[in-house]
Design an enzyme around this catalytic site. Structure first.
Site, short mmCIF file in Angstrom:
data_model
loop_
_atom_site.label_atom_id
_atom_site.label_comp_id
_atom_site.label_asym_id
_atom_site.label_seq_id
_atom_site.Cartn_x
_atom_site.Cartn_y
_atom_site.Cartn_z
CE1 TYR A 52 13.67 23.16 84.28
CE2 TYR A 52 14.41 22.17 86.34
CZ TYR A 52 13.46 22.35 85.41
OH TYR A 52 12.39 21.96 85.61
CE1 TYR A 108 19.51 15.25 66.68
CE2 TYR A 108 20.49 16.98 65.51
CZ TYR A 108 20.49 15.99 66.55
OH TYR A 108 21.74 15.72 66.94
NE ARG A 125 14.28 13.05 92.92
CZ ARG A 125 15.43 12.12 93.27
NH1 ARG A 125 15.69 12.19 94.66
NH2 ARG A 125 15.71 11.35 92.45
N1 LIG Z 1 27.12 11.42 66.46
C1 LIG Z 1 27.18 12.79 66.04
O1 LIG Z 1 27.84 13.02 65.24
C2 LIG Z 1 26.25 13.82 67.05
C3 LIG Z 1 26.37 15.16 66.36
C4 LIG Z 1 25.67 16.07 67.08
C5 LIG Z 1 24.81 15.75 68.11
N2 LIG Z 1 24.90 14.39 68.62
C6 LIG Z 1 24.11 13.99 69.98
O2 LIG Z 1 24.71 13.20 70.88
C7 LIG Z 1 23.87 12.42 71.32
C8 LIG Z 1 24.44 10.85 71.13
O3 LIG Z 1 24.56 10.62 69.66
P1 LIG Z 1 25.11 9.16 69.13
O4 LIG Z 1 25.80 9.68 67.78
O5 LIG Z 1 25.75 8.50 70.12
O6 LIG Z 1 23.82 8.41 68.62
P2 LIG Z 1 22.90 7.05 69.01
O7 LIG Z 1 21.88 7.09 68.25
O8 LIG Z 1 24.11 6.18 69.03
O9 LIG Z 1 22.55 7.51 70.62
C9 LIG Z 1 21.51 7.79 70.81
C10 LIG Z 1 20.98 7.05 72.08
O10 LIG Z 1 19.94 7.77 72.54
C11 LIG Z 1 18.73 6.54 72.72
N3 LIG Z 1 17.45 7.48 72.77
C12 LIG Z 1 16.94 7.95 71.79
N4 LIG Z 1 15.67 8.10 72.23
C13 LIG Z 1 15.55 7.99 73.51
C14 LIG Z 1 14.47 8.27 74.73
N5 LIG Z 1 13.44 8.89 74.37
N6 LIG Z 1 14.73 7.57 75.76
C15 LIG Z 1 16.00 7.10 76.12
N7 LIG Z 1 16.96 6.83 75.19
C16 LIG Z 1 16.44 7.28 74.00
C17 LIG Z 1 18.93 5.82 71.81
O11 LIG Z 1 18.41 4.41 71.88
C18 LIG Z 1 20.40 5.73 71.50
O12 LIG Z 1 21.03 4.49 72.28
C19 LIG Z 1 22.60 12.48 70.91
O13 LIG Z 1 21.81 13.42 71.66
C20 LIG Z 1 22.81 13.33 69.41
O14 LIG Z 1 21.80 14.06 69.11
C21 LIG Z 1 25.80 13.37 68.02
#
Ligand SMILES: NC(=O)c1ccc[n+]([C@@H]2O[C@H](COP(=O)([O-])OP(=O)(O)OC[C@H]3O[C@@H](n4cnc5c(N)ncnc54)[C@H](O)[C@@H]3O)[C@@H](O)[C@H]2O)c1
Length: 242
Positions: free
Chosen positions: A146, A132, A93
């Site tokens: 998209y 996941y 959008r």
């Molecule tokens: N840290 C790693 O090693 C790693 C590896 C691969 C992928 N990731 C991806 O990176 C992203 C960030 O990860 P991170 O390590 O900072 O984890 P984190 O848990 O610190 O951050 C994830 C954030 O998403 C928020 N969240 C979860 N569900 C939500 C929803 N439905 N609506 C709004 N907010 C929501 C949580 O409250 C949190 O603040 C994630 O998508 C994770 O899957 C992280």
């Protein structure tokens, strides 16, 4: 990672709106930003649509450690699938560029090491971790469709293990486990013989990759990009660094 991304974007002069439902995140991580006029926080669940005016969207919303994403697996799938749909709708959008935080877990239980972006993985749609892994795979599918169908300017980062300040202490990830145990003077828990390896990336380097990928405008900008520490380290190596 989201709070570090906010720090980086604000330092570069952008205005930032942070959305988080605070499931695993904490307002403490952005407390130092809350009084800034160029920063706003909205407690919002990405499963619900939201109307905002933006130029860039970074979709990082998703619980990232097994203990959290398996707590409510249906919600985890909804977050990746409906959350990504809603963020893509927002990007469409507003004609915004959008980045999806994907994961090395899209490769499942890989039969190739190291994994390149051309590898499609060895995956399982019905396991305990599928909420996941498969959720993130669908999120990637949505990003690509998209882009192809609606011309949305998408980016996909497949994140490998990332660590740094503000990690939650009880989420079972290896670096936070080791650091907490070391700070408490406890014996470090190493599973097996400790020779299993992972690549680890410091959070500032990961955020740098996010911003560089968003700035990149080559023909292949929409293809997934693996980002990680680059070389494998055994758990015994990590322990010897502490
Ligand atoms: N840290 C790693 O090693 C790693 C590896 C691969 C992928 N990731 C991806 O990176 C992203 C960030 O990860 P991170 O390590 O900072 O984890 P984190 O848990 O610190 O951050 C994830 C954030 O998403 C928020 N969240 C979860 N569900 C939500 C929803 N439905 N609506 C709004 N907010 C929501 C949580 O409250 C949190 O603040 C994630 O998508 C994770 O899957 C992280």
């Amino acid at each position: 990672m989201g709070s570090h991304l906010c720090d980086r974007l604000l330092a570069e002069g952008h205005e930032v709106i942070s959305l988080d439902n605070l499931y695993t995140g904490s307002k403490r991580n952005i407390a130092h930003l809350l009084s800034r006029p160029d920063f706003s926080f909205i407690q919002h669940d990405v499963v619900d649509p939201i109307k905002l005016e933006v130029d860039w969207v970074f979709n990082l919303a998703c619980p990232a450690s097994p203990v959290h994403y398996q707590h409510n697996p249906v919600k985890t799938v909804k977050t990746s699938v409906m959350g990504t749909l809603n963020m893509l709708g927002l990007a469409k959008r507003t004609h915004a560029r959008i980045m999806q935080a994907s994961t090395s877990e899209v490769y499942g239980d890989p039969l190739e090491h190291p994994q390149t972006e051309g590898y499609w993985g060895n995956v399982n749609p019905i396991g305990l971790r599928s909420c996941y892994d498969e959720g993130k795979r669908v999120a990637e599918t949505l990003m690509m469709d998209y882009h192809r169908q609606n011309g949305v300017d998408t980016r996909i980062v497949r994140i490998f293990n990332t660590y740094g300040p503000r990690m939650a202490t009880g989420d079972g990830r290896v670096i936070s486990n080791f650091v907490v145990q070391a700070l408490r003077g406890e014996k470090l828990t190493v599973y097996g013989d400790g020779e299993q390896t992972r690549s680890f990336c410091f959070v500032d380097d990961m955020i740098d990759a996010f911003v560089r990928l968003m700035d990149y405008q080559g023909d292949d900008a929409h293809e997934p990009v693996n980002v990680g520490g680059g070389h494998e380290r055994s758990m015994n190596d990590v322990v010897s660094c502490l």
